[in-house]
Design a protein around this motif. Structure first.
Motif, mmCIF file in Angstrom:
data_model
loop_
_atom_site.group_PDB
_atom_site.id
_atom_site.type_symbol
_atom_site.label_atom_id
_atom_site.label_comp_id
_atom_site.label_asym_id
_atom_site.label_seq_id
_atom_site.Cartn_x
_atom_site.Cartn_y
_atom_site.Cartn_z
ATOM 1 N N ASP A 23 42.168 40.763 48.882
ATOM 2 C CA ASP A 23 40.994 40.761 47.998
ATOM 3 C C ASP A 23 39.970 40.110 47.923
ATOM 4 O OD1 ASP A 23 42.880 38.646 47.451
ATOM 5 O OD2 ASP A 23 42.422 38.945 45.392
ATOM 6 N N ASP A 24 39.217 40.345 49.479
ATOM 7 C CA ASP A 24 38.107 39.204 49.247
ATOM 8 C C ASP A 24 36.905 39.876 48.261
ATOM 9 O OD1 ASP A 24 37.774 41.512 50.672
ATOM 10 O OD2 ASP A 24 36.740 40.684 52.430
ATOM 11 N N TYR A 25 36.778 41.195 47.837
ATOM 12 C CA TYR A 25 36.328 41.703 46.669
ATOM 13 C C TYR A 25 36.969 42.834 46.212
ATOM 14 C CZ TYR A 25 32.511 39.939 49.802
ATOM 15 O OH TYR A 25 31.488 39.105 50.404
ATOM 16 N N PRO A 26 36.829 43.233 44.809
ATOM 17 C CA PRO A 26 37.645 44.025 44.339
ATOM 18 C C PRO A 26 37.561 45.581 44.984
ATOM 19 C CG PRO A 26 36.584 42.813 42.520
ATOM 20 C CD PRO A 26 36.015 42.395 43.874
ATOM 21 N N SER A 27 36.429 45.832 45.558
ATOM 22 C CA SER A 27 36.281 47.239 46.089
ATOM 23 C C SER A 27 37.304 47.304 47.205
ATOM 24 C CB SER A 27 34.655 47.465 46.775
ATOM 25 O OG SER A 27 34.419 46.119 47.601
ATOM 26 N N MET A 28 37.490 46.053 47.965
ATOM 27 C CA MET A 28 38.426 46.290 48.956
ATOM 28 C C MET A 28 39.787 46.447 48.760
ATOM 29 S SD MET A 28 36.371 46.315 51.179
ATOM 30 C CE MET A 28 37.805 47.065 52.212
ATOM 31 N N VAL A 29 40.090 45.974 47.346
ATOM 32 C CA VAL A 29 41.549 46.212 46.650
ATOM 33 C C VAL A 29 41.652 47.779 46.695
ATOM 34 C CG1 VAL A 29 42.757 46.019 44.709
ATOM 35 C CG2 VAL A 29 41.595 43.821 45.575
ATOM 36 N N VAL A 30 40.446 48.510 46.011
ATOM 37 C CA VAL A 30 40.627 49.889 45.858
ATOM 38 C C VAL A 30 40.722 50.720 47.148
ATOM 39 C CG1 VAL A 30 39.261 51.756 44.874
ATOM 40 C CG2 VAL A 30 39.034 49.539 43.483
ATOM 41 N N ALA A 31 39.939 50.255 48.071
ATOM 42 C CA ALA A 31 39.946 51.098 49.322
ATOM 43 C C ALA A 31 41.148 50.940 49.891
ATOM 44 C CB ALA A 31 38.811 50.444 50.093
ATOM 45 N N GLN A 32 42.031 49.838 50.057
ATOM 46 C CA GLN A 32 43.209 49.599 50.667
ATOM 47 C C GLN A 32 44.433 50.328 49.816
ATOM 48 O OE1 GLN A 32 43.686 45.252 52.555
ATOM 49 N NE2 GLN A 32 41.974 45.108 50.779
ATOM 50 N N VAL B 25 40.136 40.628 36.027
ATOM 51 C CA VAL B 25 40.566 39.863 34.877
ATOM 52 C C VAL B 25 41.940 40.098 34.987
ATOM 53 C CG1 VAL B 25 41.055 40.443 32.521
ATOM 54 C CG2 VAL B 25 38.670 40.352 33.458
ATOM 55 N N ALA B 26 42.655 41.100 35.671
ATOM 56 C CA ALA B 26 44.227 41.253 35.683
ATOM 57 C C ALA B 26 44.806 40.218 36.694
ATOM 58 C CB ALA B 26 44.465 42.664 36.101
ATOM 59 N N GLN B 27 44.074 40.005 37.736
ATOM 60 C CA GLN B 27 44.404 39.007 38.776
ATOM 61 C C GLN B 27 44.233 37.491 38.183
ATOM 62 O OE1 GLN B 27 43.379 41.555 42.732
ATOM 63 N NE2 GLN B 27 43.093 39.345 43.009
ATOM 64 N N ARG B 28 43.297 37.343 37.141
ATOM 65 C CA ARG B 28 43.182 36.064 36.714
ATOM 66 C C ARG B 28 44.248 35.909 35.721
ATOM 67 N NH1 ARG B 28 39.103 32.127 35.440
ATOM 68 N NH2 ARG B 28 38.584 33.007 37.585
ATOM 69 N N ARG C 151 31.050 48.752 36.671
ATOM 70 C CA ARG C 151 31.390 47.305 37.067
ATOM 71 C C ARG C 151 32.537 46.800 36.090
ATOM 72 N NH1 ARG C 151 28.000 43.316 35.912
ATOM 73 N NH2 ARG C 151 29.347 42.163 37.544
ATOM 74 N N SER C 152 32.913 47.557 35.087
ATOM 75 C CA SER C 152 33.933 47.266 34.208
ATOM 76 C C SER C 152 35.376 47.586 34.894
ATOM 77 C CB SER C 152 33.754 47.892 32.744
ATOM 78 O OG SER C 152 32.953 47.514 32.221
ATOM 79 N N ASP C 153 35.221 48.567 35.846
ATOM 80 C CA ASP C 153 36.490 49.025 36.393
ATOM 81 C C ASP C 153 36.712 47.794 37.566
ATOM 82 O OD1 ASP C 153 37.207 51.241 35.148
ATOM 83 O OD2 ASP C 153 35.701 52.258 36.247
ATOM 84 N N TYR C 154 36.033 47.372 38.133
ATOM 85 C CA TYR C 154 36.024 46.077 39.065
ATOM 86 C C TYR C 154 36.397 44.888 38.306
ATOM 87 C CZ TYR C 154 33.910 49.215 42.409
ATOM 88 O OH TYR C 154 33.726 50.285 43.333
ATOM 89 N N GLY C 155 35.734 44.742 37.131
ATOM 90 C CA GLY C 155 35.999 43.529 36.291
ATOM 91 C C GLY C 155 37.490 43.785 35.967
ATOM 92 N N PRO D 217 41.850 31.519 31.422
ATOM 93 C CA PRO D 217 41.340 33.096 30.915
ATOM 94 C C PRO D 217 40.179 33.481 31.306
ATOM 95 C CG PRO D 217 42.467 31.674 29.191
ATOM 96 C CD PRO D 217 41.995 30.459 30.287
ATOM 97 N N LEU D 218 40.082 34.734 31.801
ATOM 98 C CA LEU D 218 38.894 35.461 32.117
ATOM 99 C C LEU D 218 38.897 36.737 31.291
ATOM 100 C CD1 LEU D 218 36.412 35.606 33.972
ATOM 101 C CD2 LEU D 218 37.604 36.867 35.529
ATOM 102 N N ALA D 219 37.964 37.018 30.476
ATOM 103 C CA ALA D 219 37.848 38.236 29.937
ATOM 104 C C ALA D 219 36.751 39.071 30.541
ATOM 105 C CB ALA D 219 37.239 37.980 28.481
ATOM 106 N N LEU D 220 37.114 40.361 30.251
ATOM 107 C CA LEU D 220 35.894 41.210 30.927
ATOM 108 C C LEU D 220 34.505 40.834 30.537
ATOM 109 C CD1 LEU D 220 35.876 43.616 32.512
ATOM 110 C CD2 LEU D 220 36.021 45.096 30.466
ATOM 111 N N GLU D 221 34.286 40.302 29.352
ATOM 112 C CA GLU D 221 32.870 40.065 29.126
ATOM 113 C C GLU D 221 32.407 38.927 29.733
ATOM 114 O OE1 GLU D 221 35.439 40.427 26.890
ATOM 115 O OE2 GLU D 221 34.927 42.453 25.832
#
Length: 380
Positions: free
Chosen positions: A277-286, A167-170, A159-163, A184-188
């Motif tokens: 990027d409707d979901y972070p998982s789709m960023v990874v897949a694409q 976080v980077a996009q924020r 989950r931290s990887d998706y986070g 700001p959005l922190a991983l926590e």
């Protein structure tokens, strides 16, 4: 390689809670006028028009064109949501090359308030209305939660990887005055947010907003002297796996090789990317389907390149932070890459010669049925 450029890119200000007087028609019209003015043109110069919107009805593309006072030789309406920008761009490029139109404006957007969003996800299509909504499955969160679980197991993602993606996009969004969420959005913060559908939390799910995006397309010869991004290639794939796959591979795996071949560049040349990027998982897949990871694993690419912003990904903040204005989701990414390649991205400007934009969407029953990719180049 084409002989066509995108000469302007504009966006109606996104808002989470639109005023009562704001309509789908008004945000689409505003984006069109901005894009045409930015291109140094008048509405009377436009002879091609393409529109995508979930909430334009009962009007159609020709009705909006009439309201804008456009007189056209080319017209289209794309209903394919997140893939509509790439689809319209592909058709517009061919229209300009064929001489069917000389200056085409493409626009996508919606008034997407609470009731409109509820109606959209409940009656997205017949499969949704008859088979998913009665379960009940209000929207795609549950389906993409299962996809995310499979992706985590396949690639060793946490989950931290998706986070880290969120976080980077924020961080990019903080530099974009048009993003709805800029704080700001922190991983926590990401990890402690309320769970929506395990393992998806609040910051994994794209927020619906109201707004619109538009671009103007014309031949390179006519576009000389303007700030612009040349369209090197556009490729698309529809109904890639007949909804029988696991969602971990998208239609980009089919159309990306064509896009790279036709453009004459490779994934290693990409200096900026807007991935749907409707979901972070789709960023990874694409990103994987496009070959952007190179020799790295998804985990290493996320931690070394995305999180550290060594690879400029979704530099507007993406939909996860800027917001998803209905059917404008894909057009938002195109607008951002055009701004980057034409040197008009403000405080978030990066040094890039090649940009790539992906479109993805239209969940038929399980996952997205439409995918496309556009490769663009900064005009020299």
């Amino acid at each position: 390689m084409t002989n066509v450029s995108v000469v302007s890119a504009a966006e109606t200000a996104y808002t989470r809670h639109p005023d009562p007087y704001v309509t789908t028609h008004s945000v689409l019209a505003d984006a069109v006028r901005q894009a045409v003015s930015q291109a140094g043109l008048r509405l009377s110069d436009i002879d091609g028009f393409g529109v995508s919107s979930f909430t334009l009805g009962p009007d159609h593309a020709v009705d909006l064109a009439w309201r804008l006072g456009l007189r056209l030789t080319w017209l289209m309406q794309d209903t394919n949501g997140g893939a509509s920008a790439g689809g319209m761009l592909q058709h517009a490029v061919r229209a300009v090359e064929a001489g069917d139109a000389t200056a085409i404006v493409l626009v996508a957007g919606d008034r997407m308030d609470g009731p409109a969003f509820e109606e959209l996800v409940r009656r997205y299509n017949v499969a949704t209305e008859e088979h998913l909504s009665p379960l009940p499955m209000p929207g795609p969160n549950a389906a993409f939660a299962m996809l995310t679980q499979r992706q985590m197991q396949k690639h060793g993602l946490s989950r931290s990887d998706y986070g880290r993606i969120a976080v980077a996009q924020r961080g990019w969004a903080a530099l974009n005055p048009g993003a709805v969420y800029r704080s700001p959005l922190a991983l926590e913060d990401y990890l402690e947010a309320p769970m929506v559908a395990d393992p998806l939390g609040r910051y994994d799910c794209v927020p619906p907003v109201t707004g619109a995006d538009a671009v103007v397309v014309m031949a390179d010869e006519r576009a000389k002297g303007r700030k612009r991004a040349r369209v090197l290639s556009v490729a698309a794939s529809y109904n890639y796996d007949d909804q029988s796959g696991d969602g971990l591979v998208t239609g980009l795996a089919v159309c990306a090789p064509t896009a790279w071949h036709d453009s004459g560049v490779s994934p290693a040349d990409v200096g900026v990317a807007s991935l749907y990027d409707d979901y972070p998982s789709m960023v990874v897949a694409q990103a994987q389907d496009l070959g952007l990871f190179g020799d790295k694993s998804p985990v290493d690419f996320i931690r070394d390149d995305i999180m550290e912003r060594n690879f400029p990904l979704n530099t507007s903040g993406g939909q996860l932070s800027a917001g998803q204005a209905g059917s404008a989701g894909g057009m938002h990414g195109l607008v951002e890459v055009v701004r980057q390649l034409s040197g008009q991205a403000g405080d978030r400007q990066v040094d890039a010669r090649i940009g790539v934009v992906s479109g993805y969407g239209m969940v038929l029953y399980r996952y997205g049925a439409c995918a496309n990719v556009a490769v663009l180049e900064a005009a020299s």
